[in-house]
Design an enzyme around this catalytic site. Structure first.
Site, PDB file in Angstrom:
ATOM      1  N   TYR A 128       3.268  -2.989  -0.731  1.00 15.40           N
ATOM      2  CA  TYR A 128       3.482  -3.909  -1.848  1.00 15.40           C
ATOM      3  C   TYR A 128       2.977  -3.313  -3.162  1.00 15.40           C
ATOM      4  CZ  TYR A 128       5.025  -7.731   1.218  1.00 15.40           C
ATOM      5  OH  TYR A 128       5.730  -8.507   2.108  1.00 15.40           O
ATOM      6  N   GLY A 151      14.848  -4.852  11.643  1.00 18.45           N
ATOM      7  CA  GLY A 151      13.822  -5.880  11.608  1.00 18.45           C
ATOM      8  C   GLY A 151      12.444  -5.411  12.005  1.00 18.45           C
ATOM      9  N   LEU A 188      10.984  -0.679   9.351  1.00 17.91           N
ATOM     10  CA  LEU A 188      11.159   0.779   9.301  1.00 17.91           C
ATOM     11  C   LEU A 188      12.323   1.182   8.408  1.00 17.91           C
ATOM     12  CD1 LEU A 188      10.505   1.477  13.092  1.00 17.91           C
ATOM     13  CD2 LEU A 188       8.863   1.595  11.199  1.00 17.91           C
ATOM     14  N   SER A 231      15.609   0.122   8.003  1.00 18.34           N
ATOM     15  CA  SER A 231      16.977   0.326   8.481  1.00 18.34           C
ATOM     16  C   SER A 231      17.976   0.089   7.353  1.00 18.34           C
ATOM     17  CB  SER A 231      17.269  -0.603   9.658  1.00 18.34           C
ATOM     18  OG  SER A 231      17.073  -1.967   9.305  1.00 18.34           O
ATOM     19  N   GLU A 274      20.288  -3.060  -3.117  1.00 19.01           N
ATOM     20  CA  GLU A 274      19.525  -4.033  -2.337  1.00 19.01           C
ATOM     21  C   GLU A 274      18.983  -5.164  -3.217  1.00 19.01           C
ATOM     22  OE1 GLU A 274      16.497  -4.347   1.409  1.00 19.01           O
ATOM     23  OE2 GLU A 274      17.564  -2.511   0.927  1.00 19.01           O
ATOM     24  N   ASP A 328      11.311   2.685  -0.081  1.00 24.18           N
ATOM     25  CA  ASP A 328      12.100   2.929   1.119  1.00 24.18           C
ATOM     26  C   ASP A 328      13.246   3.889   0.841  1.00 24.18           C
ATOM     27  OD1 ASP A 328      10.392   1.054   2.126  1.00 24.18           O
ATOM     28  OD2 ASP A 328      11.907  -0.521   2.359  1.00 24.18           O
ATOM     29  N   TYR A 380       8.732 -12.447   0.321  1.00 26.97           N
ATOM     30  CA  TYR A 380       8.558 -11.197  -0.425  1.00 26.97           C
ATOM     31  C   TYR A 380       8.681 -11.474  -1.920  1.00 26.97           C
ATOM     32  CZ  TYR A 380       9.275  -6.200  -1.482  1.00 26.97           C
ATOM     33  OH  TYR A 380       9.170  -4.928  -1.971  1.00 26.97           O
TER      34      TYR A 380
END
Length: 384
Positions: free
Chosen positions: A32, A123, A126, A128, A161, A173, A225
């Site tokens: 975060y 989920g 990691l 995806s 995203e 990520d 989030y």
């Protein structure tokens, strides 16, 4: 890779123009912190999203996933629009969002046929989704000769995203998937996207980094989030700084005393202290002392659990059981509310620690976790 190409041929009636791969990632420390313009230390996993892709020039985008039931999703690149509700695209929102983001940035992407297959657990915290985005972006960059840098691809994948899928994630990520190198962790400054490849050969030190997938699925689009991001931004405004990255750890106590909202105070304490933990871990790795990193992992988990409150019983148990069995340290990794933990352990005790975690889960009535070593692997690349 040849299987993905063969599946593409069966779907679309011709061989693909190429095949690309992009990895998932696990984050060693710095959670975060990326949307607070701070520091992170991820590494790429051997698990990848693989895309067989051919260019089209007629405005048609056809998408297919080997993992998701259903046929080919056909879209018109001219009408891709996040405001219509990206959730309506389902899994296809990730590659479609990349096409939208590229076109929004002025890049002449005129369509593609895409077949995707992924070994990155979904989920599990990691990344995806980032692997799907980055592999699509890299393939289109190559096929349309866009000339984008790896950080440039990561930023566009993040925009997909954020603005198309609707998850307000930071850039860690996508940067890890696009820029990581084999045998290294990626020390990333998310403010200016400068980074350094830090040698991370635990085997040579007799160590192992385990990933414990709790099998609890997280869903970061559910608002938790976004709420934490908003709280961090409120903290930065209250403290008069551009981002929480600008609050020195040495001044944290004074900063906390200036905040009235207890929730915001907890969020600020986590982010500032986790930025400091990243820099302390880097100092240990640079000094050749990875064993001492374990204590900082456990310290980071306590902060995520108590201040940010993004852990869950399964993650807490994974950390507790691993440490009780002799691990050097452990913490949850990723967005939380499920997903995975990382465990630093002496290599000769890795099986013992993994077994102890599995036993603890069984005794608690939890589903058996998945446990595997995190091997620092290559970032996105063309593979065929």
């Amino acid at each position: 890779m040849s299987t993905v190409a063969a599946e593409f041929g069966a779907l679309y009636g011709a061989a693909p123009d190429g095949v690309w791969a992009a990895p998932g990632r696990v984050n060693l420390i710095g959670e975060y912190t990326d949307f607070n313009e701070g520091f992170v230390l991820p590494l790429a996993l051997p698990h990848t999203a693989v895309a067989a892709v051919s260019r089209r020039d007629d405005g048609v985008l056809r998408l297919h996933s080997a993992e998701v039931g259903g046929g080919i999703v056909q879209l018109d690149v001219e009408t891709l629009e996040p405001l219509s509700g990206a959730s309506g695209y389902g899994w296809a929102a990730y590659p479609a969002g990349v096409v939208w983001a590229l076109r929004e940035a002025g890049h002449p992407v005129t369509g593609a046929d895409v077949h995707l297959a992924s070994t990155v657990p979904t989920g599990a915290g990691l990344s995806s989704s980032a692997a799907l985005e980055v592999v699509t972006a890299l393939a289109l960059n190559d096929l349309f000769g866009l000339g984008l840098s790896r950080p440039g691809l990561a930023v566009l994948a993040q925009r997909a995203e954020n603005a198309f899928v609707g998850v307000p994630c930071g850039v860690m990520d996508q940067m890890a998937s696009a820029c990581a190198t084999e045998g290294h962790a990626l020390y990333l400054d998310t403010r200016d996207l400068s980074y350094r490849q830090v040698p991370f050969d635990l085997t040579a030190r007799g160590l192992c980094l385990l990933v414990v997938d709790t099998r609890v699925k997280h869903a970061l689009g559910d608002g938790a989030y976004a709420e934490r991001r908003a709280g961090c931004e409120a903290g930065a405004r209250a403290l008069g700084v551009r981002a929480l990255r600008d609050v020195p750890a040495t001044q944290l106590s004074d900063a906390l005393a200036r905040l009235d909202d207890e929730t915001v105070r907890r969020y600020v304490r986590h982010v500032v202290s986790d930025d400091d933990r990243v820099e302390r871990v880097i100092a240990l790795l640079d000094a050749g002392d990875p064993h001492a990193v374990g204590a900082l992992l456990t310290e980071g988990h306590a902060s995520l659990r108590d201040d940010l409150r993004v852990s869950c019983p399964e993650l807490d148990l994974a950390v507790e059981a691993a440490n009780a069995a002799g691990a050097l340290g452990a913490r949850m990794t990723g967005g939380g509310f499920g997903g995975s933990a990382v465990v630093l352990v002496a290599a000769d005790r890795a099986e013992e620690v993994a077994a102890a975690v599995g036993k603890a889960f069984a005794e608690a009535g939890f589903a058996a976790p998945g446990v595997f070593p995190a091997v620092p692997s290559a970032g996105a690349r063309r593979v065929g």
